[in-house]
Scaffold this motif. Structure first.
Motif, PDB file in Angstrom:
ATOM      1  N   PRO A 148      32.741  48.054  54.442  1.00 50.18           N
ATOM      2  CA  PRO A 148      33.638  48.004  53.294  1.00 50.18           C
ATOM      3  C   PRO A 148      35.192  47.694  53.722  1.00 50.18           C
ATOM      4  CG  PRO A 148      32.284  49.878  53.097  1.00 50.18           C
ATOM      5  CD  PRO A 148      32.311  49.550  54.664  1.00 50.18           C
ATOM      6  N   LEU A 149      35.633  46.784  53.193  1.00 49.47           N
ATOM      7  CA  LEU A 149      37.063  46.338  53.544  1.00 49.47           C
ATOM      8  C   LEU A 149      37.982  46.754  52.322  1.00 49.47           C
ATOM      9  CD1 LEU A 149      36.607  42.667  54.978  1.00 49.47           C
ATOM     10  CD2 LEU A 149      37.037  44.622  56.310  1.00 49.47           C
ATOM     11  N   VAL A 150      39.218  47.245  52.672  1.00 51.99           N
ATOM     12  CA  VAL A 150      40.120  47.635  51.612  1.00 51.99           C
ATOM     13  C   VAL A 150      40.974  46.224  51.264  1.00 51.99           C
ATOM     14  CG1 VAL A 150      42.174  49.085  50.836  1.00 51.99           C
ATOM     15  CG2 VAL A 150      40.264  50.013  52.448  1.00 51.99           C
ATOM     16  N   PHE A 151      40.493  45.718  50.044  1.00 50.69           N
ATOM     17  CA  PHE A 151      41.104  44.289  49.825  1.00 50.69           C
ATOM     18  C   PHE A 151      40.815  44.186  48.195  1.00 50.69           C
ATOM     19  CE2 PHE A 151      41.520  39.721  50.009  1.00 50.69           C
ATOM     20  CZ  PHE A 151      42.713  39.539  50.852  1.00 50.69           C
ATOM     21  N   HIS A 152      41.653  43.492  47.220  1.00 46.85           N
ATOM     22  CA  HIS A 152      41.266  43.350  46.189  1.00 46.85           C
ATOM     23  C   HIS A 152      40.463  42.298  45.728  1.00 46.85           C
ATOM     24  CE1 HIS A 152      42.037  42.257  42.061  1.00 46.85           C
ATOM     25  NE2 HIS A 152      42.086  43.295  41.582  1.00 46.85           N
ATOM     26  N   ASP A 153      41.146  41.128  46.462  1.00 45.19           N
ATOM     27  CA  ASP A 153      40.724  39.717  45.806  1.00 45.19           C
ATOM     28  C   ASP A 153      39.224  39.417  46.594  1.00 45.19           C
ATOM     29  OD1 ASP A 153      42.986  39.837  44.392  1.00 45.19           O
ATOM     30  OD2 ASP A 153      43.756  37.990  45.343  1.00 45.19           O
ATOM     31  N   TYR A 154      38.378  38.660  46.120  1.00 45.79           N
ATOM     32  CA  TYR A 154      37.250  37.891  46.407  1.00 45.79           C
ATOM     33  C   TYR A 154      37.680  36.841  47.570  1.00 45.79           C
ATOM     34  CZ  TYR A 154      34.906  40.216  42.684  1.00 45.79           C
ATOM     35  OH  TYR A 154      34.374  40.900  41.866  1.00 45.79           O
TER      36      TYR A 154
ATOM     37  N   LEU B  18      40.785  35.027  49.969  1.00 49.72           N
ATOM     38  CA  LEU B  18      42.175  35.534  50.854  1.00 49.72           C
ATOM     39  C   LEU B  18      43.237  35.090  50.550  1.00 49.72           C
ATOM     40  CD1 LEU B  18      39.961  34.987  54.382  1.00 49.72           C
ATOM     41  CD2 LEU B  18      40.962  37.227  53.478  1.00 49.72           C
ATOM     42  N   SER B  19      43.064  33.712  49.591  1.00 52.10           N
ATOM     43  CA  SER B  19      44.448  33.085  49.533  1.00 52.10           C
ATOM     44  C   SER B  19      45.709  33.697  48.852  1.00 52.10           C
ATOM     45  CB  SER B  19      44.307  31.836  48.876  1.00 52.10           C
ATOM     46  OG  SER B  19      43.710  31.931  47.621  1.00 52.10           O
ATOM     47  N   ARG B  20      45.467  34.610  47.933  1.00 56.34           N
ATOM     48  CA  ARG B  20      46.796  35.091  47.242  1.00 56.34           C
ATOM     49  C   ARG B  20      47.269  36.198  48.291  1.00 56.34           C
ATOM     50  NH1 ARG B  20      48.064  39.609  44.222  1.00 56.34           N
ATOM     51  NH2 ARG B  20      45.931  40.475  44.371  1.00 56.34           N
ATOM     52  N   LEU B  21      46.583  36.969  49.078  1.00 59.96           N
ATOM     53  CA  LEU B  21      47.162  37.850  49.614  1.00 59.96           C
ATOM     54  C   LEU B  21      47.497  37.632  51.177  1.00 59.96           C
ATOM     55  CD1 LEU B  21      44.984  40.674  47.929  1.00 59.96           C
ATOM     56  CD2 LEU B  21      47.533  40.491  47.588  1.00 59.96           C
TER      57      LEU B  21
ATOM     58  N   ARG C  86      55.401  46.178  51.978  1.00 55.84           N
ATOM     59  CA  ARG C  86      54.142  47.084  51.661  1.00 55.84           C
ATOM     60  C   ARG C  86      53.298  46.295  50.771  1.00 55.84           C
ATOM     61  NH1 ARG C  86      58.291  51.069  50.267  1.00 55.84           N
ATOM     62  NH2 ARG C  86      57.409  51.069  48.373  1.00 55.84           N
ATOM     63  N   PRO C  87      52.398  45.451  51.522  1.00 57.57           N
ATOM     64  CA  PRO C  87      51.603  44.622  50.510  1.00 57.57           C
ATOM     65  C   PRO C  87      50.496  45.476  50.097  1.00 57.57           C
ATOM     66  CG  PRO C  87      51.443  43.994  52.641  1.00 57.57           C
ATOM     67  CD  PRO C  87      52.428  45.074  52.707  1.00 57.57           C
TER      68      PRO C  87
END
Length: 257
Positions: A57-63, A65-68, A27-28
């Motif tokens: 609007p995308l449900v994503f935390h970081d600016y 992509l590389s960490r997630l 579960r990311p």
């Protein structure tokens, strides 16, 4: 300015940070799987928004992509369709969801706390497109929902675009290591000077800084104080002495009886 109140369920139910994520269980963060798990458990859910290249609007935390994910580069360089094909790491192959998809999934079953990530780069006035897209996506949503941002300009824009939507400020110690913005701007933001100006109904404050005088003055004045990010039962017990609710991860917060 009308200040819509924060629905009481946001104070009654612990808030799962980036949904009930657990990579060991597939579960990311901000994934559909984490959202489904939070709904099943009965928690409120916090999610983050970044814009796609085509303004969705995308449900994503970081600016980035590389960490997630295994991809590289800014998430905002992808269209929503492209983002949907980028698998989240440690997940079941599902890609990055849109806000509209998450709203359909949650469907009002639990409260949804939506953080709009700063797009100005310095918590300044260069805002608008993501807020407009967020307001459009939330128009007509029937469940308990509230929006918030570290950037006061973003919250003020949401007040203009969606005046009936509960809104709040995410607040912090604003230390230099975490915020590459001028020292005078960080010092000003620590004291939450924009609370009344933006028509905020609540704050969500850094847990380690809950004792700050301004935070407790707001709480004594009846302002709901949430906090982030709690990672143990002991930290939750400590925070609840100074805050009205917690945003948690890495353990299961106790639900009300």
């Amino acid at each position: 300015m009308t200040v819509p109140p924060l629905p009481q369920d946001f104070l009654r139910l612990p808030v799962a940070h980036r949904a009930l994520h657990d990579t060991a269980q597939g579960r990311p963060e901000n994934s559909r799987a984490a959202i489904r798990a939070a709904i099943e458990a009965g928690y409120a859910i916090e999610i983050d928004l970044q814009p796609s290249a085509d303004g969705v609007p995308l449900v994503f935390h970081d600016y980035d992509l590389s960490r997630l994910t295994e991809a590289r580069g800014p998430v905002r360089d992808l269209t929503a369709a492209e983002a949907g094909r980028v698998p989240l790491g440690h997940g079941d192959g599902e890609g990055i969801p849109t806000l509209a998809e998450v709203l359909d999934l949650v469907a009002g079953r639990v409260p949804l706390l939506v953080e709009i990530k700063d797009q100005d780069g310095a918590l300044g006035p260069d805002v608008g497109p993501l807020e407009a897209a967020t307001a459009a996506a939330l128009a007509g949503y029937a469940g308990p929902v509230a929006v918030m941002s570290f950037n006061p300009h973003s919250v003020a824009e949401m007040a203009r675009l969606a005046p009936d939507l509960p809104r709040g400020l995410v607040t912090d110690r604003f230390e230099a290591a975490d915020w590459p913005v001028p020292a005078d701007r960080r010092a000003a933001l620590r004291e939450i000077p924009d609370f009344d100006r933006v028509g905020a109904a609540f704050i969500s404050h850094q847990a380690k800084d809950l004792g700050r005088g301004r935070v407790q003055d707001l709480r004594r004045a009846g302002v709901p104080v949430l906090c982030w990010t709690i990672r143990s039962p002991q930290a939750e017990a400590d925070a609840r002495r100074l805050a009205d609710n917690v945003t948690f991860e890495r353990y299961l917060a106790a639900l009300p009886a």
